[in-house]
Design an enzyme around this catalytic site. Structure first.
Site, PDB file in Angstrom:
ATOM      1  N   GLU A 507       0.848  -1.179   0.000  1.00 22.82           N
ATOM      2  CA  GLU A 507       0.000   0.000   0.000  1.00 22.82           C
ATOM      3  C   GLU A 507       0.896   1.246   0.000  1.00 22.82           C
ATOM      4  O   GLU A 507       1.194   1.776  -1.044  1.00 22.82           O
ATOM      5  CB  GLU A 507      -0.944  -0.035   1.201  1.00 22.82           C
ATOM      6  CG  GLU A 507      -1.984   1.066   1.135  1.00 22.82           C
ATOM      7  CD  GLU A 507      -3.328   0.673   1.724  1.00 22.82           C
ATOM      8  OE1 GLU A 507      -3.416  -0.370   2.382  1.00 22.82           O
ATOM      9  OE2 GLU A 507      -4.285   1.431   1.528  1.00 22.82           O
ATOM     10  N   ASP A 514      -5.554  10.099   6.511  1.00 23.59           N
ATOM     11  CA  ASP A 514      -4.502   9.909   7.503  1.00 23.59           C
ATOM     12  C   ASP A 514      -3.659  11.178   7.611  1.00 23.59           C
ATOM     13  O   ASP A 514      -3.298  11.632   8.699  1.00 23.59           O
ATOM     14  CB  ASP A 514      -3.607   8.720   7.115  1.00 23.59           C
ATOM     15  CG  ASP A 514      -4.401   7.458   6.779  1.00 23.59           C
ATOM     16  OD1 ASP A 514      -5.384   7.564   6.023  1.00 23.59           O
ATOM     17  OD2 ASP A 514      -4.031   6.374   7.257  1.00 23.59           O
ATOM     18  N   TRP A 566     -11.585  12.661   4.206  1.00 26.93           N
ATOM     19  CA  TRP A 566     -10.301  12.379   3.538  1.00 26.93           C
ATOM     20  C   TRP A 566      -9.953  13.567   2.630  1.00 26.93           C
ATOM     21  O   TRP A 566      -8.936  14.215   2.824  1.00 26.93           O
ATOM     22  CB  TRP A 566     -10.380  11.066   2.757  1.00 26.93           C
ATOM     23  CG  TRP A 566      -9.959   9.870   3.577  1.00 26.93           C
ATOM     24  CD1 TRP A 566      -8.860   9.108   3.368  1.00 26.93           C
ATOM     25  CD2 TRP A 566     -10.613   9.315   4.731  1.00 26.93           C
ATOM     26  NE1 TRP A 566      -8.782   8.122   4.334  1.00 26.93           N
ATOM     27  CE2 TRP A 566      -9.841   8.223   5.165  1.00 26.93           C
ATOM     28  CE3 TRP A 566     -11.758   9.633   5.450  1.00 26.93           C
ATOM     29  CZ2 TRP A 566     -10.182   7.454   6.285  1.00 26.93           C
ATOM     30  CZ3 TRP A 566     -12.107   8.875   6.560  1.00 26.93           C
ATOM     31  CH2 TRP A 566     -11.320   7.800   6.960  1.00 26.93           C
ATOM     32  N   GLU A 777      -2.182   0.692  13.394  1.00 31.16           N
ATOM     33  CA  GLU A 777      -3.365   1.008  12.594  1.00 31.16           C
ATOM     34  C   GLU A 777      -4.646   0.823  13.410  1.00 31.16           C
ATOM     35  O   GLU A 777      -5.603   1.572  13.279  1.00 31.16           O
ATOM     36  CB  GLU A 777      -3.400   0.086  11.370  1.00 31.16           C
ATOM     37  CG  GLU A 777      -4.561   0.329  10.434  1.00 31.16           C
ATOM     38  CD  GLU A 777      -4.371  -0.408   9.107  1.00 31.16           C
ATOM     39  OE1 GLU A 777      -3.658  -1.430   9.094  1.00 31.16           O
ATOM     40  OE2 GLU A 777      -4.953   0.041   8.100  1.00 31.16           O
ATOM     41  N   HIS A 798       1.317   3.056  11.598  1.00 29.21           N
ATOM     42  CA  HIS A 798       0.245   3.798  10.945  1.00 29.21           C
ATOM     43  C   HIS A 798       0.013   5.048  11.784  1.00 29.21           C
ATOM     44  O   HIS A 798      -0.513   4.966  12.870  1.00 29.21           O
ATOM     45  CB  HIS A 798      -1.001   2.911  10.990  1.00 29.21           C
ATOM     46  CG  HIS A 798      -1.738   2.812   9.706  1.00 29.21           C
ATOM     47  ND1 HIS A 798      -1.328   2.019   8.680  1.00 29.21           N
ATOM     48  CD2 HIS A 798      -2.897   3.392   9.276  1.00 29.21           C
ATOM     49  CE1 HIS A 798      -2.194   2.102   7.675  1.00 29.21           C
ATOM     50  NE2 HIS A 798      -3.154   2.950   8.018  1.00 29.21           N
TER      51      HIS A 798
END
Ligand code: RAM
Length: 923
Positions: A507, A514, A566, A777, A798
């Protein structure tokens, strides 16, 4: 006749005049320091900005409270400074501004060398001496500056398909010899690639940059690097050699499809410009005279999958003239594409930043495992004894499974393994070049088993964009300090050229949500303004016609839709970074994007209620729905972010002096907030019609979406939801960063401390209790009792939940901007059990701020440093019936500080620049 008394008068006048003159023209104050251009570049080479801003800091001294004027001089040669500035002379400007002053001189061009100095006057009108001369040199700013063409071998032709059915391009070796009849006085190499490259001249590595040119929106912009190679070029024969691999351009990225194209073979673009001792110019460009081959030692290199290095294929001296390339092929040539802008890299390249040595080693049956005791991102250097022909296998893991085996399920399809094939018996040294891994453990097999593994066989090379630490936070609490360390390592691990969600699995993308939540915290811990400014340029480039900001930037999916929470990175990060830098130009750069994103919100809503797709409160614990997206209504989230983005756009318009737009977006915010309230809240301030969650209240309160009459009740409802969860958070990516701020605003700092110091799931310390050395995460990515979270989407690095770091700096230590850029600073530590001390320092645009407190024998000590050219409001917790002391003496108003309010349990002071220690008695 000239009388004696007159002479005395005259002499005095002369002395007086010369004092004044020396103050005014030569200056007596120490010169300005830390001169930078644009987003914090010091003397950059290959600089991107022909319209830079200038910033400096006043030195800390008793004489420097604030700046009253400045004078900048800019010239094309250092000899012209300060008196004959041929590019720009700002003249003396009465202004307190010492940051982000825009250049207003003659237009600057590609390659131009620019020198500058500054002086300032303090609050009393005393002048400083001129600063040291600083400089910058522009890179190639336009495509038309390039005489070179893209070159490379067609590696697609004979490629096989690898994981994810993606073409595997073999790494290429490219070289070009050239002869010079004269000595070189100056040489610049301008270079970039579609892919990632490493370049040498005459056998010397040109730089220690890694993974250049980095990851941008390749269909719009590719960044170029500039190197001073004067010392590497010789008169006579020379050789330039480039290693080239797929990187992000032609390599494998999650989802496979990219707006650029994996079928395009990697290519390089290089232009070596030289000035000879007789003043003439020579230029060597990438063109059809270069030769290439793919049968070098590096046989395979992929970001996700690792490298295969076959030492039997090494070609000693291939980047020198002492090598015969008769078997090499001619390269293919492709013209530049007018649609793809070539621009100098606008932040720093990735470098080897930190070395970690193994703390533990275990070995069994020819397999050795090295534990660095810190989850990190980068590559190893291995120094290992081998037998000729054997293959060293280097595996990685972030953690071990309970049975001691490598936990790699969470790498998903990323093979993340390097191989080294030995060409001789003996010690080898190898550092992978065109890949990176996320790991704490390194496993070696295939080494010479007659030797016993020792710790010095492996070193962890931590790689990230070349920035420095910008702040420190520490406290009396070990786990809180571990949390701070985990946040910092999350930053180091995920700032490898772009802000990534995670650094280890298949990824590693620029996930916008994030970035949105972690951005502010990163600004405290590291000097990352240029990093963000650069990435936001990519966000602007990736924004679609209708205003949608893709899920990841650069967009490797191309599905043309945005997600609420986002895409709001496009409004939130500009505003939050502006608050921390005070750079209005940054808002100017991003204002159109902000408006366009709000337009997309509008498009995706009906009567101002959002219907935008959303990842929602991603990874909220205990979801009733069982879904990664948690239980908070998607429409509620979308509408809340719609209103918030409109509000931030209105605030930006206000700063930019765009009154009409300010009114327009403020009205839009009000309208959306009203719609939000009508739709999702009942008369009593309770969530209606959708699932009631902590995050639904957090969004309503954080973004100020409820009428005054409902706020108290909504707050009470949030507290009830927390109580129902046994005072634990039930928040995912979107809700978590809002928790501390909302509760703090409610006067519930005790509750923030409760949540922050919780040891049980879900909480920050829970992962620490399970051995985390980075932010995970999931709140429960691993537990000692239940093992790993069964989901393969389980990154152990993360940064999103590390967003709490902002509150730690701003409230536990207590350093916050009251005015954008820390022109006015608020020092207001929150002194609570179980802490007995906390301390943070922060390098602001004006200099270092410190807030450091300790409770000892019932006394509260606070040390504060306020940099020149700022003022501070310092709020000191105290039993205000007792005296406040400063440096052991009873506090009295003076020119450095004034008591402006005495609250129930605080003294509030207005403080001028300086270093102070306050003592109070606590209640
Ligand atoms: C995951 C990413 C990221 C998150 C998205 C929605 O794949 O790791 O953290 O923002 O999904």
């Amino acid at each position: 006749m000239f009388k004696k008394s007159n002479f005395k008068y005259f002499a005095c006048a002369l002395v007086f005049l010369s004092v004044i003159m020396s103050c005014d023209s030569k200056g007596s104050l120490e010169n300005a320091l830390d001169l930078t251009v644009s987003e914090g570049f010091e003397n950059p080479l290959g600089f991107y900005n022909a319209n830079p801003t200038f910033s400096w800091k006043l030195p800390v001294s008793e004489s420097n409270k604030s700046q009253s004027a400045y004078h900048i001089v800019v010239a094309g040669s250092p000899d012209l400074l300060p008196d004959n500035a041929d590019l720009w002379d700002s003249e003396k400007q009465t202004s307190k501004q010492s940051t982000w002053i825009t250049y207003k001189g003659k237009p600057l061009e590609s390659r131009q060398k620019v020198y500058w100095q500054v002086k300032y006057w303090n609050q009393d009108g005393e002048a400083s001496t001129w600063s040291e001369t600083n400089h910058f040199e522009l890179g190639l700013l336009n495509n038309s500056d390039w005489k070179a063409n893209w070159i490379g071998l067609d590696t697609a032709k004979d490629s096989i398909r690898g994981r994810g059915k993606v073409l595997i391009h073999k790494p290429q070796y490219l070289r070009k010899g050239f002869e010079l009849s004269d000595d070189v006085t100056s040489a610049r190499l301008y270079i970039t690639s579609k892919g990632v490259f490493d370049v040498s001249i005459n056998g010397e590595n040109v730089s220690d940059d890694a993974m250049s040119p980095g990851f941008t929106t390749y269909d719009k912009r590719i960044e170029t690097l500039t190197y001073d190679v004067t010392d590497l070029i010789e008169s006579g024969q020379n050789m330039i050699g480039v290693e080239l691999a797929s990187g992000w351009y032609s390599g494998r990225l999650l989802w496979g499809t990219t707006p650029w194209d994996n079928r395009i073979s990697p290519k390089v673009l290089a232009q070596l410009e030289m000035t000879m001792s007789d003043g003439s110019k020579e230029i060597i460009v990438s063109d059809d005279s270069w030769k290439g081959m793919t049968n070098g030692p590096l046989q395979f290199a992929e970001i996700y999958d690792g490298e295969i290095y076959n030492a039997n294929l090494e070609m000693p001296d291939w980047t020198t003239i002492n090598f015969d390339d008769k078997d090499w092929m001619s390269v293919e040539v492709a013209a530049l594409d007018a649609k793809v802008k070539l621009e100098p890299k606008r932040h720093t390249a990735v470098k080897d930043k930190i070395k970690l040595v193994p703390q533990d080693i275990t070995s069994n049956d020819g397999v050795a495992v090295f534990d660095l005791k810190q989850n990190m991102v980068g590559v190893p250097v291995v120094n290992v004894p081998m037998k000729k022909g054997d293959t060293l296998k280097i595996r990685f893991a972030e953690m071990l499974s309970p049975d001691g085996t490598f936990y790699t399920k969470n790498y998903r399809s990323a093979h993340s393994t390097d191989y080294y094939i030995a060409a001789k018996d003996g010690d080898i040294e190898y550092q992978p070049k065109f890949t990176f891994h996320g790991f704490r453990f390194v496993e070696l097999s295939g080494f010479d088993t007659s030797e016993t593994p020792t710790k010095d066989w492996v070193t962890g090379i931590v790689q990230y964009s070349d920035f420095e630490d910008n702040g420190t936070f520490t406290s009396s609490h070990d786990k809180l300090n571990q949390l701070q360390s985990n946040i910092v390592w999350g930053l180091r691990g995920n700032f490898l050229d772009i802000p990534t969600d995670c650094p280890q699995r298949n990824e590693r993308l620029g996930w916008t949500g994030d970035a949105q939540v972690f951005g502010p915290t990163s600004m405290f811990n590291a000097d990352v303004y240029k990093f963000w400014a650069s990435w936001l340029q990519s966000v602007r480039e990736a924004q679609l016609e209708d205003g949608a900001i893709p899920w990841t930037v650069p967009d490797s999916r191309g599905n043309k839709i945005g997600s609420s929470g986002w895409g709001d990175v496009g409004t939130i990060i500009p505003w939050k970074i502006y608050m921390r830098t005070g750079d209005v130009g940054f808002l100017e750069d991003n204002f159109e994007m902000m408006k366009n994103w709000v337009r997309y919100h509008q498009k995706k809503s009906n009567k101002h209620i959002s219907n935008m797709m959303s990842f929602s409160d991603w990874l909220q614990p205990f979801p009733e729905s069982g879904d990664n997206r948690g239980d908070t209504s998607r429409n509620l989230i979308g509408t809340a972010f719609f209103a918030h983005s409109a509000k931030l756009t209105a605030l930006t318009a206000e700063v930019l002096g765009k009154t009409e737009e300010q009114a327009k977006y403020e009205a839009l915010y009000q309208t959306v907030a009203k719609a939000f309230d009508d739709k999702f809240f009942d008369e009593t301030g309770k969530v209606k019609g959708v699932t009631e969650t902590q995050t639904s209240y957090l969004l309503a309160l954080a973004f100020d979406l409820l009428p005054e009459s409902k706020i108290k009740n909504a707050q009470t409802n949030l507290l009830r939801k927390l109580k129902d969860a046994d005072y634990h958070l039930r928040t995912g990516f979107l809700g978590t960063p809002l928790l501390s701020r909302v509760l703090d605003d409610m006067g519930e700092v005790d509750m923030v401390y409760k949540l922050l110091f919780n040891e049980t799931y879900p909480s920050w310390f829970y992962s620490i209790n399970q051995g985390a050395t980075t932010i995970w995460e999931r709140w429960n990515s691993y537990s000692k009792t239940e093992g790993y979270n069964p989901m393969s989407m389980n990154s152990l690095n993360h940064y999103a939940y590390g967003a709490i770091g902002e509150w730690m700096y701003e409230r536990i230590a207590g350093i916050a901007p009251l005015e954008a850029g820390y022109k006015v600073i608020k020092i207001a530590p929150q002194v609570k059990e179980p802490l007995t001390s906390a301390s943070a320092s922060l390098n602001t645009p004006f200099g270092k701020v410190l807030s450091s407190w300790e409770i000892k024998d019932g006394k509260f000590d606070l040390e504060v440093v306020i940099p020149p050219n700022t003022t501070a409001k310092v709020i000191i917790p105290a039993d205000t019936s007792q005296t406040l002391e400063i440096d052991g003496k009873t506090f009295e108003d003076n020119s450095n500080m004034k008591l402006i309010a005495t609250g129930n349990d605080t003294f509030e002071l207005e403080v001028q620049p300086g270093t102070y220690t306050f003592q109070s008695k606590l209640k």
